[in-house]
Write a protein that holds these residues in place. Structure first.
Motif, mmCIF file in Angstrom:
data_model
loop_
_atom_site.group_PDB
_atom_site.id
_atom_site.type_symbol
_atom_site.label_atom_id
_atom_site.label_comp_id
_atom_site.label_asym_id
_atom_site.label_seq_id
_atom_site.Cartn_x
_atom_site.Cartn_y
_atom_site.Cartn_z
ATOM 1 N N VAL A 239 0.833 -1.202 0.000
ATOM 2 C CA VAL A 239 0.000 0.000 0.000
ATOM 3 C C VAL A 239 0.869 1.255 0.000
ATOM 4 O O VAL A 239 0.591 2.217 -0.725
ATOM 5 C CB VAL A 239 -0.958 -0.011 1.208
ATOM 6 N N ALA A 240 1.942 1.249 0.785
ATOM 7 C CA ALA A 240 2.834 2.412 0.830
ATOM 8 C C ALA A 240 3.489 2.659 -0.523
ATOM 9 O O ALA A 240 3.591 3.811 -0.982
ATOM 10 C CB ALA A 240 3.893 2.215 1.908
ATOM 11 N N VAL A 241 3.930 1.606 -1.185
ATOM 12 C CA VAL A 241 4.565 1.759 -2.499
ATOM 13 C C VAL A 241 3.542 2.217 -3.540
ATOM 14 O O VAL A 241 3.844 3.053 -4.397
ATOM 15 C CB VAL A 241 5.251 0.446 -2.927
ATOM 16 N N CYS A 242 2.329 1.683 -3.465
ATOM 17 C CA CYS A 242 1.284 2.117 -4.404
ATOM 18 C C CYS A 242 0.972 3.600 -4.235
ATOM 19 O O CYS A 242 0.787 4.330 -5.219
ATOM 20 C CB CYS A 242 0.013 1.294 -4.192
ATOM 21 N N GLU A 243 0.910 4.058 -2.985
ATOM 22 C CA GLU A 243 0.659 5.475 -2.739
ATOM 23 C C GLU A 243 1.779 6.330 -3.324
ATOM 24 O O GLU A 243 1.524 7.390 -3.923
ATOM 25 C CB GLU A 243 0.520 5.722 -1.234
ATOM 26 N N ALA A 244 3.023 5.864 -3.176
ATOM 27 C CA ALA A 244 4.159 6.598 -3.738
ATOM 28 C C ALA A 244 4.096 6.610 -5.262
ATOM 29 O O ALA A 244 4.354 7.646 -5.899
ATOM 30 C CB ALA A 244 5.465 5.968 -3.268
ATOM 31 N N ALA A 245 3.744 5.477 -5.866
ATOM 32 C CA ALA A 245 3.674 5.386 -7.325
ATOM 33 C C ALA A 245 2.594 6.298 -7.886
ATOM 34 O O ALA A 245 2.787 6.966 -8.911
ATOM 35 C CB ALA A 245 3.421 3.941 -7.744
ATOM 36 N N ILE A 246 1.444 6.349 -7.226
ATOM 37 C CA ILE A 246 0.359 7.209 -7.694
ATOM 38 C C ILE A 246 0.750 8.678 -7.574
ATOM 39 O O ILE A 246 0.465 9.498 -8.461
ATOM 40 C CB ILE A 246 -0.937 6.910 -6.912
ATOM 41 N N GLY A 247 1.432 9.032 -6.493
ATOM 42 C CA GLY A 247 1.892 10.405 -6.335
ATOM 43 C C GLY A 247 2.870 10.813 -7.424
ATOM 44 O O GLY A 247 2.769 11.918 -7.989
ATOM 45 N N LEU A 248 3.815 9.930 -7.748
ATOM 46 C CA LEU A 248 4.767 10.219 -8.821
ATOM 47 C C LEU A 248 4.069 10.313 -10.172
ATOM 48 O O LEU A 248 4.391 11.176 -11.001
ATOM 49 C CB LEU A 248 5.843 9.123 -8.883
ATOM 50 N N THR A 249 3.119 9.443 -10.391
ATOM 51 C CA THR A 249 2.407 9.432 -11.665
ATOM 52 C C THR A 249 1.576 10.694 -11.838
ATOM 53 O O THR A 249 1.507 11.270 -12.938
ATOM 54 C CB THR A 249 1.514 8.184 -11.764
ATOM 55 N N ALA A 250 0.937 11.144 -10.760
ATOM 56 C CA ALA A 250 0.170 12.382 -10.832
ATOM 57 C C ALA A 250 1.074 13.566 -11.178
ATOM 58 O O ALA A 250 0.709 14.432 -11.995
ATOM 59 C CB ALA A 250 -0.556 12.629 -9.513
ATOM 60 N N ALA A 251 2.263 13.607 -10.568
ATOM 61 C CA ALA A 251 3.206 14.681 -10.877
ATOM 62 C C ALA A 251 3.657 14.607 -12.332
ATOM 63 O O ALA A 251 3.776 15.632 -13.023
ATOM 64 C CB ALA A 251 4.416 14.589 -9.940
ATOM 65 N N ARG A 252 3.889 13.394 -12.812
ATOM 66 C CA ARG A 252 4.281 13.200 -14.212
ATOM 67 C C ARG A 252 3.169 13.679 -15.144
ATOM 68 O O ARG A 252 3.437 14.348 -16.168
ATOM 69 C CB ARG A 252 4.576 11.720 -14.449
ATOM 70 N N SER A 259 -0.411 16.777 -27.171
ATOM 71 C CA SER A 259 -1.352 17.524 -28.016
ATOM 72 C C SER A 259 -1.712 18.874 -27.397
ATOM 73 O O SER A 259 -2.876 19.309 -27.419
ATOM 74 C CB SER A 259 -2.618 16.690 -28.253
ATOM 75 N N GLY A 260 -0.732 19.514 -26.790
ATOM 76 C CA GLY A 260 -0.925 20.861 -26.285
ATOM 77 C C GLY A 260 -1.501 20.971 -24.895
ATOM 78 O O GLY A 260 -1.690 22.085 -24.385
ATOM 79 N N SER A 261 -1.792 19.891 -24.241
ATOM 80 C CA SER A 261 -2.320 19.942 -22.873
ATOM 81 C C SER A 261 -1.638 18.882 -22.022
ATOM 82 O O SER A 261 -1.100 17.895 -22.536
ATOM 83 C CB SER A 261 -3.839 19.734 -22.866
ATOM 84 N N SER A 262 -1.665 19.095 -20.720
ATOM 85 C CA SER A 262 -1.010 18.138 -19.827
ATOM 86 C C SER A 262 -1.749 16.804 -19.852
ATOM 87 O O SER A 262 -2.955 16.750 -20.139
ATOM 88 C CB SER A 262 -0.970 18.684 -18.405
ATOM 89 N N LEU A 263 -1.038 15.749 -19.523
ATOM 90 C CA LEU A 263 -1.679 14.426 -19.454
ATOM 91 C C LEU A 263 -2.816 14.428 -18.444
ATOM 92 O O LEU A 263 -3.811 13.708 -18.598
ATOM 93 C CB LEU A 263 -0.654 13.357 -19.088
ATOM 94 N N PHE A 264 -2.672 15.239 -17.396
ATOM 95 C CA PHE A 264 -3.703 15.271 -16.356
ATOM 96 C C PHE A 264 -5.022 15.826 -16.896
ATOM 97 O O PHE A 264 -6.087 15.523 -16.361
ATOM 98 C CB PHE A 264 -3.242 16.116 -15.170
ATOM 99 N N GLU A 265 -4.934 16.634 -17.952
ATOM 100 C CA GLU A 265 -6.154 17.200 -18.533
ATOM 101 C C GLU A 265 -6.876 16.210 -19.440
ATOM 102 O O GLU A 265 -8.019 16.473 -19.851
ATOM 103 C CB GLU A 265 -5.804 18.469 -19.312
#
Length: 379
Positions: A239-252, A259-265
Motif C-alpha cells: 500500500v505504501a509503495v502504491c501510494e508513492a507510485a500514484i503520487g509520482l504518476t500524478a506529478a508526471r 497535443s498541447g495539454s497536460s496528461l492530467f487534462e
C-alpha cells in the motif's frame, strides 16, 4: 497504538536508513547494517515490549513506514526479521531461544526462515527435510530452495518433518540453527527484488534440544504464525509503495504535455488514476480497520489482505508505468519500472494467491437459516 512507537519510528527511519536502502538497490546486496541500525534504534523493542503476540496496529504501522523507503525488498527483509521474532516470541520456550529472541530485537542476531523446498513450494506440509533424535539433541538433514536473507543471516528458523515417525504425513517441527552449520548456496538470479539475496541451502547438522522452537506437531503452526505476520507486513509495504507510485504518476501527468495539454487534462488518464487511487485508499482503510479492531493477528484475515493488496499492487504499478510512457520503462529514469518488477513477487512470496484463497475459503460459513427463509421451493 501508542504515540511513543510512532515517535521511535520517526527518529529511527531517517535519511541514513533511506541511504542504506538506496545502496541496496544500487548494489543488489541486502545491507545487514540496516536491520542492525533500526534494531539498535529501538524499533523492534518498542514494537514488542514484553508481548508474546504482536500488536497488529504496530505491525501495520511499521510495515507502512518501511514501505515508504521506496524499496520493496528492503522492506521485506526488515519484515522477515520481525516475523521471525514473532515466531520466537510465541513458540520459543527455552532460555536459549529467549536469549536468541532478545538478540534479534537488539539487532545482534539477524534471522531468516527456511521453509520452502525444491518440490513443494508453498506446500510446506510435504517438506522432505527431517529431524531425528540423536543423543541430547536432533540430527537435521535436508535442503531448502528459497531462503531470503540466508547469505547475511546469523540464524535460520528451519522447518523439518519428524523422521522418527512412520506416519504417512509426519508432523512438522521447527528449530533455530546457526547459519554457520548450514551450506548456503549461491544466491538465485531473481527477476526483481535483487537485493533480497535469496539462496538455497543444504544441511546435515546436529542441534541441541533447546534449539527446538516447536516440537513435532507444532511446527506447521509456528510457520503459519510467522507467515501470517509476514503477509500482513507485505500488505502494508504494498500500500505504501502504491501510494508513492500514484503520487509520482500524478506529478508526471501534470508536467508531461500531449497535443498541447497536460496528461492530467486528458479525462481518460485522469479517471484511470482516480480509480486506482480510490482502491488503494480503500486498502489503506482496510489495514486501518484491522489495526483498530482489537482482534489480534488472524491467519485468514492476513491471507486475504495480502492477496488483495498484491493483486491490486500489480495492477497499480502496471498502470502507472503505462501512464509514464517510455520513461516509465527506463530503469534509470524512475523507480516505477523497478517497483513494477518487484511487485510480482508479492503474489508468490509467503504463499501464492491460490494457497491463500484456500486458507480464506476454509472460513466461509453458509447461512442455511437465511437460505431456508428466503429461497422458494424448487419445482
Amino acid at each position: 497504538m501508542s504515540e511513543s512507537f510512532t515517535g521511535v519510528l520517526d527518529a529511527a527511519l531517517d535519511e541514513d536508513v533511506r541511504k542504506l536502502a538506496d545502496q541496496a538497490e544500487a548494489t543488489g546486496r541486502f545491507p545487514k547494517e540496516l536491520i542492525r541500525m533500526i534494531a539498535e534504534r529501538g524499533v523492534y523493542a518498542a514494537k514488542w515490549g514484553t508481548d508474546t503476540r504482536p500488536d497488529v496496529a504496530k505491525v501495520v504501522t511499521l510495515a507502512s513506514r518501511l514501505g515508504t523507503m521506496g524499496s520493496l525488498p528492503v522492506a521485506a527483509g526488515a519484515g522477515v526479521q520481525d516475523s521471525c521474532i514473532a515466531v520466537l516470541r510465541r513458540f520459543g520456550g527455552t532460555d536459549y531461544l529467549h536469549d536468541l529472541t532478545d538478540k534479534g530485537i537488539r539487532g545482534e542476531t539477524v534471522f531468516c526462515i527456511a521453509g520452502t523446498e525444491h518440490g513443494s513450494g508453498s506446500d510446506l506440509a510435504h517438506a522432505e527435510s527431517q529431524c531425528v533424535r540423536e543423543g541430547s539433541g536432533y540430527r537435521l538433514t535436508g535442503s531448502k530452495k528459497f531462503v531470503s536473507l540466508a547469505p547475511i543471516a546469523d540464524v535460520a528458523l528451519v522447518l523439518v518433518r519428524d523422521g522418527d515417525t512412520r506416519a504417512v504425513s509426519p508432523h512438522a517441527a521447527m528449530f533455530a540453527v546457526p547459519t554457520g552449520q548450514l551450506e548456503i548456496g549461491r544466491p538465485h538470479a531473481l527477476v526483481g527484488n535483487t537485493c533480497l539475496n535469496t539462496s538455497p541451502l543444504r544441511f546435515d547438522t546436529w542441534v541441541p534440544a533447546e534449539a527446538m522452537i516447536a516440537r513435532p506437531g507444532l511446527g506447521s503452526a509456528a510457520m503459519n504464525w510467522g507467515l501470517a505476520h509476514e503477509r500482513l507486513c507485505i500488505a502494508g509495504h504494498i500500500v505504501a509503495v502504491c501510494e508513492a507510485a500514484i503520487g509520482l504518476t500524478a506529478a508526471r501527468m501534470r508536467r508531461r504535455t500531449q497535443s498541447g495539454s497536460s496528461l492530467f487534462e486528458h479525462q481518460a488518464l485522469r479517471l484511470r488514476l482516480a480509480d486506482l487511487m480510490a482502491r488503494v485508499k480503500i486498502m489503506r482503510l482496510a489495514l486501518l480497520g484491522v489495526s483498530t479492531a482489537g482482534e489480534g493477528l488472524d491467519l485468514r484475515t492476513a491471507a486475504g489482505l495480502k492477496v488483495s493488496a498484491a493483486r491490486l499492487g500489480e495492477e497499480v504499478l502496471s498502470e502507472c508505468m503505462h501512464i509514464f510512457g517510455g520513461v516509465g520503462y527506463l530503469s534509470r529514469q524512475s523507480p516505477i519500472s523497478r517497483w513494477w518488477r518487484d511487485m510480482k513477487l508479492a503474489r508468490v512470496a509467503a504463499g501464492a494467491d491460490e494457497v491463500l484463497w484456500e486458507l480464506v475459503a476454509v472460513g466461509i460459513v453458509a447461512d442455511d437459516d437465511a437460505y431456508d427463509r428466503l429461497m422458494a421451493d424448487e419445482d
